[in-house]
Each structure stands twice: as C-alpha cells, then as structure tokens.
Design a protein around this motif. Structure first.
Motif, PDB file in Angstrom:
ATOM      1  N   GLU A 163       1.659 112.512 -75.395  1.00 55.26           N
ATOM      2  CA  GLU A 163       2.855 112.637 -74.559  1.00 55.26           C
ATOM      3  C   GLU A 163       4.100 112.201 -75.332  1.00 55.26           C
ATOM      4  O   GLU A 163       5.165 112.818 -75.198  1.00 55.26           O
ATOM      5  CB  GLU A 163       2.704 111.809 -73.281  1.00 55.26           C
ATOM      6  CG  GLU A 163       1.669 112.344 -72.320  1.00 55.26           C
ATOM      7  CD  GLU A 163       2.026 113.695 -71.730  1.00 55.26           C
ATOM      8  OE1 GLU A 163       3.220 113.948 -71.471  1.00 55.26           O
ATOM      9  OE2 GLU A 163       1.103 114.499 -71.523  1.00 55.26           O
ATOM     10  N   LEU A 164       3.971 111.141 -76.128  1.00 57.60           N
ATOM     11  CA  LEU A 164       5.105 110.700 -76.944  1.00 57.60           C
ATOM     12  C   LEU A 164       5.488 111.752 -77.978  1.00 57.60           C
ATOM     13  O   LEU A 164       6.679 111.975 -78.218  1.00 57.60           O
ATOM     14  CB  LEU A 164       4.799 109.378 -77.651  1.00 57.60           C
ATOM     15  CG  LEU A 164       4.962 108.115 -76.845  1.00 57.60           C
ATOM     16  CD1 LEU A 164       4.641 106.895 -77.707  1.00 57.60           C
ATOM     17  CD2 LEU A 164       6.368 107.980 -76.285  1.00 57.60           C
ATOM     18  N   GLU A 204      19.144 107.878 -79.987  1.00 57.79           N
ATOM     19  CA  GLU A 204      18.560 106.609 -79.538  1.00 57.79           C
ATOM     20  C   GLU A 204      17.154 106.827 -78.969  1.00 57.79           C
ATOM     21  O   GLU A 204      16.246 106.042 -79.239  1.00 57.79           O
ATOM     22  CB  GLU A 204      19.451 105.947 -78.494  1.00 57.79           C
ATOM     23  CG  GLU A 204      20.742 105.400 -79.048  1.00 57.79           C
ATOM     24  CD  GLU A 204      21.683 104.876 -77.982  1.00 57.79           C
ATOM     25  OE1 GLU A 204      21.238 104.604 -76.844  1.00 57.79           O
ATOM     26  OE2 GLU A 204      22.884 104.761 -78.280  1.00 57.79           O
ATOM     27  N   THR A 205      16.987 107.882 -78.194  1.00 59.56           N
ATOM     28  CA  THR A 205      15.674 108.194 -77.633  1.00 59.56           C
ATOM     29  C   THR A 205      14.660 108.436 -78.747  1.00 59.56           C
ATOM     30  O   THR A 205      13.542 107.901 -78.709  1.00 59.56           O
ATOM     31  CB  THR A 205      15.759 109.428 -76.707  1.00 59.56           C
ATOM     32  OG1 THR A 205      16.633 109.118 -75.622  1.00 59.56           O
ATOM     33  CG2 THR A 205      14.390 109.814 -76.169  1.00 59.56           C
ATOM     34  N   CYS A 206      15.043 109.218 -79.737  1.00 63.87           N
ATOM     35  CA  CYS A 206      14.142 109.485 -80.863  1.00 63.87           C
ATOM     36  C   CYS A 206      13.786 108.185 -81.585  1.00 63.87           C
ATOM     37  O   CYS A 206      12.622 107.942 -81.910  1.00 63.87           O
ATOM     38  CB  CYS A 206      14.781 110.471 -81.836  1.00 63.87           C
ATOM     39  SG  CYS A 206      14.888 112.154 -81.188  1.00 63.87           S
ATOM     40  N   ALA A 250      13.214 115.818 -77.273  1.00 63.21           N
ATOM     41  CA  ALA A 250      14.473 115.123 -77.568  1.00 63.21           C
ATOM     42  C   ALA A 250      15.136 115.698 -78.818  1.00 63.21           C
ATOM     43  O   ALA A 250      16.356 115.890 -78.850  1.00 63.21           O
ATOM     44  CB  ALA A 250      14.224 113.623 -77.729  1.00 63.21           C
ATOM     45  N   VAL A 251      14.338 115.994 -79.836  1.00 66.30           N
ATOM     46  CA  VAL A 251      14.888 116.563 -81.064  1.00 66.30           C
ATOM     47  C   VAL A 251      15.484 117.939 -80.791  1.00 66.30           C
ATOM     48  O   VAL A 251      16.597 118.252 -81.249  1.00 66.30           O
ATOM     49  CB  VAL A 251      13.810 116.645 -82.169  1.00 66.30           C
ATOM     50  CG1 VAL A 251      14.268 117.509 -83.326  1.00 66.30           C
ATOM     51  CG2 VAL A 251      13.437 115.252 -82.654  1.00 66.30           C
ATOM     52  N   VAL A 295      24.430 113.517 -77.875  1.00 67.72           N
ATOM     53  CA  VAL A 295      23.729 113.546 -79.161  1.00 67.72           C
ATOM     54  C   VAL A 295      23.321 112.125 -79.542  1.00 67.72           C
ATOM     55  O   VAL A 295      22.184 111.888 -79.963  1.00 67.72           O
ATOM     56  CB  VAL A 295      24.598 114.202 -80.260  1.00 67.72           C
ATOM     57  CG1 VAL A 295      23.969 114.006 -81.642  1.00 67.72           C
ATOM     58  CG2 VAL A 295      24.805 115.679 -79.966  1.00 67.72           C
ATOM     59  N   ARG A 296      24.222 111.161 -79.361  1.00 69.70           N
ATOM     60  CA  ARG A 296      23.896 109.755 -79.656  1.00 69.70           C
ATOM     61  C   ARG A 296      22.758 109.265 -78.764  1.00 69.70           C
ATOM     62  O   ARG A 296      21.882 108.539 -79.216  1.00 69.70           O
ATOM     63  CB  ARG A 296      25.128 108.865 -79.493  1.00 69.70           C
ATOM     64  CG  ARG A 296      26.080 108.931 -80.674  1.00 69.70           C
ATOM     65  CD  ARG A 296      27.147 107.854 -80.615  1.00 69.70           C
ATOM     66  NE  ARG A 296      27.929 107.878 -79.391  1.00 69.70           N
ATOM     67  CZ  ARG A 296      28.996 108.651 -79.172  1.00 69.70           C
ATOM     68  NH1 ARG A 296      29.416 109.468 -80.114  1.00 69.70           N
ATOM     69  NH2 ARG A 296      29.642 108.597 -78.027  1.00 69.70           N
TER      70      ARG A 296
END
Length: 89
Positions: free
Chosen positions: A35-36, A65-67, A43-44, A60-61
């Motif tokens: 899942e990750l 951060e999520t990545c 996200a990418v 985008v920031r």
C-alpha cells in the motif's frame, strides 16, 4: 495505470531512492508495504503533474513532504529486525 502496476512502479522508484534498503523493498510482500508503494507512486504522479505551475507550488511542496514521509516510514519499518524478517520471508 492499474493498482498492481502502480504498486510495482512505486516499489521500483523507492528502491532507486533508498539503495540501503533496496533488497528489502524488492522482496517486500507485506500488504501494508505494498500500500505504501502504491501511495508513493500516486504522490509522485500528482506532484509531477503539478510541477512547473507556479499556482500549484504549495501543493508540489505538500507532495514532496508526503513522498519524504513515506520514504522515512519505510526506512524505519524495514530497518526494524522483526519487520525486516516478516517482509522478506
């Protein structure tokens, strides 16, 4: 892109970004880790779609951060002895 393709794309992308745990990433079978991988790829893709548009710089920031958070989660969990043994077995 199908869900399984997205997971595998995320897996490969993370393996390139995190060479110290590349082997564990490529061997991972835990549903949580899969899942990750998928979330990372989503996200990418979203970040790349927005990149270069000044009106979306904040988003985008957020995706950056999520990545980064996903990368750190994987490093932490895959570095734990019990998690590493579960994911590679």
């Amino acid at each position: 892109m199908s869900r399984s393709n997205r997971r595998e794309a995320g897996r490969r992308r993370l393996a390139m970004r995190l060479p110290k745990i590349r082997k564990l990433i490529m061997e991972a079978r835990d549903p949580w880790q899969l899942e990750l991988f998928e979330a990372y790829q989503i996200a990418v893709e979203a970040r790349e779609a927005l990149r270069g548009q000044s009106s979306h710089a904040h988003q985008v920031r957020e995706y950056d951060e999520t990545c980064s958070e996903i990368e750190q989660d994987l490093i932490r969990t895959m570095s734990e002895p019990s998690r590493g043994q579960i994911s590679s077995g």
